[in-house]
Motif scaffolding. Structure first.
Motif, short mmCIF file in Angstrom:
data_model
loop_
_atom_site.label_atom_id
_atom_site.label_comp_id
_atom_site.label_asym_id
_atom_site.label_seq_id
_atom_site.Cartn_x
_atom_site.Cartn_y
_atom_site.Cartn_z
N GLY A 1 -9.96 3.66 0.76
CA GLY A 1 -10.50 3.79 -0.25
C GLY A 1 -9.62 3.07 -1.41
N TYR A 2 -8.17 3.01 -1.09
CA TYR A 2 -7.28 2.67 -2.37
C TYR A 2 -7.57 1.34 -2.83
CZ TYR A 2 -2.70 1.59 -4.02
OH TYR A 2 -1.56 1.09 -5.05
N VAL A 3 -7.31 1.08 -4.26
CA VAL A 3 -7.41 -0.11 -4.96
C VAL A 3 -6.02 -0.76 -5.04
CG1 VAL A 3 -8.27 -1.35 -7.00
CG2 VAL A 3 -9.55 0.76 -6.15
N GLN B 1 -7.44 -6.68 -8.57
CA GLN B 1 -7.39 -5.12 -8.06
C GLN B 1 -8.70 -5.01 -7.29
OE1 GLN B 1 -7.39 -5.50 -11.84
NE2 GLN B 1 -5.19 -5.86 -11.41
N LYS B 2 -8.37 -4.81 -5.84
CA LYS B 2 -9.44 -4.89 -4.88
C LYS B 2 -9.42 -3.58 -3.98
CE LYS B 2 -10.53 -9.72 -5.87
NZ LYS B 2 -12.04 -9.93 -6.02
N ASN B 3 -10.60 -3.36 -3.39
CA ASN B 3 -10.72 -2.27 -2.61
C ASN B 3 -10.02 -2.66 -1.23
OD1 ASN B 3 -12.53 -1.33 -0.12
ND2 ASN B 3 -12.42 0.34 -1.38
N HIS C 1 0.81 -1.27 0.07
CA HIS C 1 -0.03 -0.03 0.03
C HIS C 1 0.97 1.25 -0.11
CE1 HIS C 1 -3.05 2.98 1.27
NE2 HIS C 1 -3.83 1.97 1.19
N SER D 1 -12.21 -3.63 2.16
CA SER D 1 -12.68 -4.72 1.62
C SER D 1 -11.61 -6.02 1.91
CB SER D 1 -13.40 -4.73 0.35
OG SER D 1 -14.33 -4.06 0.21
#
Length: 180
Positions: free
Chosen positions: A119-121, A133-135, A65, A138
């Motif tokens: 909120g980063y993907v 590519q996911k939130n 991240h 989540s």
């Protein structure tokens, strides 16, 4: 409750439940820990190893991240597990020591997450090399849900070995609040 507070609560629950599991398992004979109980990862030791493997994989992904979480520096240096059923540790004492280190890292990391990070993907590849590519939020929720899922299996396996883990519900950590 904010999303970041929820993450911190889940990290606390994770640490609390892992401590309970290992406290319950640590005195079992190695034969009982290694007995194939026909679970997803075979034995109690196999299931506990899987949790360490999966946590390591996910934390290494989270370390990518852009927030560059300092709490995950130790994770960046760990080798990446090669399979979900890899036995990183063959004895409960070494596994327990590593689990505690992971849980401390998870707690520190959870407390360092900012709301705007969620909120980063996140781009990563799964164990089969399939890109995703996911939130981020989540994925963090999946991370904690996965732990709960397999700890539930571990408590069943411990029960089969005659060990009662006791209360396992997140509810035990949620404080009562005063109603206005």
């Amino acid at each position: 409750m904010s999303r970041t507070n929820s993450i911190c609560l889940m990290a606390e629950y994770n640490e609390w439940m892992n401590a309970r599991l290992y406290e319950a398992a640590i005195n079992l004979p190695i034969e009982a820990l290694n007995a194939n109980r026909n679970a997803f990862f075979g034995s109690i030791l196999g299931t506990l190893n899987h949790l360490v493997v999966a946590d390591t994989i996910w934390l290494k992904r989270f370390a990518a991240h852009p927030a560059n979480y300092a709490a995950l520096d130790m994770i960046r240096d760990l080798p990446t597990p090669v399979s979900l059923d890899q036995m990183l540790f063959t004895d409960i004492q070494s596994l327990s020591k590593h689990r505690k280190l992971l849980d401390q890292t998870i707690m520190e990391w959870a407390h360092s997450i900012a709301e705007h990070d969620l909120g980063y993907v996140l781009s990563y590849s799964n164990m089969k090399g399939i890109p995703a590519q996911k939130n981020f939020f989540s994925l963090v929720m999946h991370f904690f849900n996965h732990q709960t899922h397999h700890r539930g299996q571990a408590t069943t396996l411990l029960s089969q070995a005659g060990v009662d883990v006791g209360v396992t519900d997140l509810l035990a950590l949620i404080p009562n609040e005063t109603v206005a």
